[in-house]
Scaffold this active site. Sequence first.
Site, short mmCIF file in Angstrom:
data_model
loop_
_atom_site.label_atom_id
_atom_site.label_comp_id
_atom_site.label_asym_id
_atom_site.label_seq_id
_atom_site.Cartn_x
_atom_site.Cartn_y
_atom_site.Cartn_z
N GLU A 163 -2.34 1.91 20.44
CA GLU A 163 -3.27 0.77 20.47
C GLU A 163 -3.43 0.05 19.14
O GLU A 163 -4.53 -0.04 18.60
CB GLU A 163 -4.64 1.23 20.97
CG GLU A 163 -4.65 1.73 22.39
CD GLU A 163 -6.06 2.01 22.91
OE1 GLU A 163 -7.02 1.91 22.14
OE2 GLU A 163 -6.18 2.33 24.09
N GLU A 373 -2.76 6.33 28.73
CA GLU A 373 -4.19 6.69 28.84
C GLU A 373 -4.82 5.97 30.01
O GLU A 373 -4.58 4.78 30.21
CB GLU A 373 -4.98 6.28 27.59
CG GLU A 373 -4.76 7.15 26.39
CD GLU A 373 -5.55 6.68 25.16
OE1 GLU A 373 -6.65 6.13 25.32
OE2 GLU A 373 -5.02 6.86 24.05
C1 BGP Z 1 -8.66 4.49 23.51
C2 BGP Z 1 -8.18 5.39 22.40
C3 BGP Z 1 -8.54 6.83 22.59
C4 BGP Z 1 -9.86 7.08 23.25
C5 BGP Z 1 -10.12 6.16 24.41
C6 BGP Z 1 -11.52 6.23 24.95
O1 BGP Z 1 -8.89 3.22 23.01
O2 BGP Z 1 -6.79 5.32 22.27
O3 BGP Z 1 -8.38 7.47 21.36
O4 BGP Z 1 -10.88 7.20 22.36
O5 BGP Z 1 -9.86 4.82 24.08
O6 BGP Z 1 -12.35 5.44 24.18
P1 BGP Z 1 -13.80 5.85 23.77
O7 BGP Z 1 -13.67 7.19 23.15
O8 BGP Z 1 -14.25 4.80 22.83
O9 BGP Z 1 -14.59 5.85 25.02
#
Ligand code: BGP
Length: 473
Positions: A163, A373
């Site tokens: 990302e 993800e």
């Molecule tokens: C994405 C990232 C992850 C993870 C996920 C969930 O943007 O790659 O590392 O954190 O989001 O986000 P959050 O933890 O802010 O809910």
Amino acid sequence: MFNKDFLWGSASAAYQVEGAYNLDGKGVSIWDEWVRIPGKTFEGTNGDVAADHYHRYKEDIALMSEQGLKTYRFSIAWTRILPQGRGEVNQLGIDFYNRVIDECLKVGIEPMVTIYHWDLPKALQDEYAGWESRRIIEDFTEYARVCFENFSDRVKYWIVLNEPNIFTELGYLLAMHPPGKSDMKLKFQTYHHTALVHASVVKLFKENGYPGQIGSSIAYSNGYPASDSEEDIEACRRYYETVSHYNMDIYFKGEYPKWGLSYLRNAGLAPDILEGDIELLREGALHSDFIGINYYQSNTLAYNPVDGVGLNKLNTTGKKGTSMESGVPGLFKMVQNPELEYTDWDWVIDPHGLTQSLIEIHERYSKPLIISENGLGAYDVVEDGRIHDGYRIDYLKKHILACYFAIQEGVDLLAYCTWSFTDILSWLNGYQKRYGFVHIDFEDDRLPRLKKDSFYFYQGVIESNGESVLKED
Ligand code: BGP
């Protein structure tokens, strides 16, 4: 039908899961520093210990194996391998990742490695402001070379960057991630540097003939116009030109969308593109084997005048309905979609958006895709030693079905990784926002693991290669 080799997986990131932040020669990353600045993370939470995966990886991988996981996506902490960002290699860091990789392979899990998931060595930030300088290209490529030399005999899937669009936006525009800046031009400049890094690493990988496949993962949100008015349709088009297509094209076509780039040029926000950049970017795009996408939500776009709403910070408290409207004046604003439901952190739940995103990307870039993800961040409650996370099961079911619909439309999808396997640190939201199949009691020093209902649900999905979800539909 999911292909018989389909990689059902789950993902994590070093800083969010490992802990052991200062052990065995690890250097300091920008996140080790950021979390210590008061007010930067939810209630001052940090990843010093996190899920202690550094020490508990065997137990966690045993749980993955029990669930039947086909792939485990994890990231390498640059500062474990090169504590100062470059120079001397820390063998103890190499040893740790060797242990994780070997443990995965021992139980038949394909390791999928992210080279960079946001934890830049502080030394490079201090020396030349990290991503702001083109010097990052050489240092990152050398770091990647160390990773390939040590692990590519066993790792077949490489994600160069996680990302880049999010860490540049939060780091250089919204000031929510390190280095905490708020400068739109710098956001586009640093993003340009990430694309050069991606291309340079892909080039190295191919030139040296390492076996395996390589790509990067972009956070992708498809867009809908808020209404069928001309203004909203135009806002949606501008969103694609300056966000969705903009972020993806430079990685996977080697050029920026024409309208988007010229708009940024006129506004004095476009990145400096030097001679040779586009050539390298085209090469990187051509030789990327797959596109990784992280999909959580879609965006609904509406007209935003030049004196309209600007970008606002995200909801990091978990108090539903507290996020404010956000947009880029003159381009678009993101609005609530009345048709859809929202999580406690105001993230929209939109499985159809995943199907649309996959199809859009497939049609525009013609490359195999990996969902690196997808998942639901929620509060979980332990009741009589069980966690009945039906809401997570429902979310995953619908998104797996969304993948199936995209595959039916011809999308070449190689893998689906949920976020995350165990509960882990959420960068800005602390430990209360949970994503895992396996609950961790972070209040208890022993960090006990407890399988949630969703653990068994996904076990069934994997066992039946997705059929269990299709049957129910
Ligand atoms: C994405 C990232 C992850 C993870 C996920 C969930 O943007 O790659 O590392 O954190 O989001 O986000 P959050 O933890 O802010 O809910």
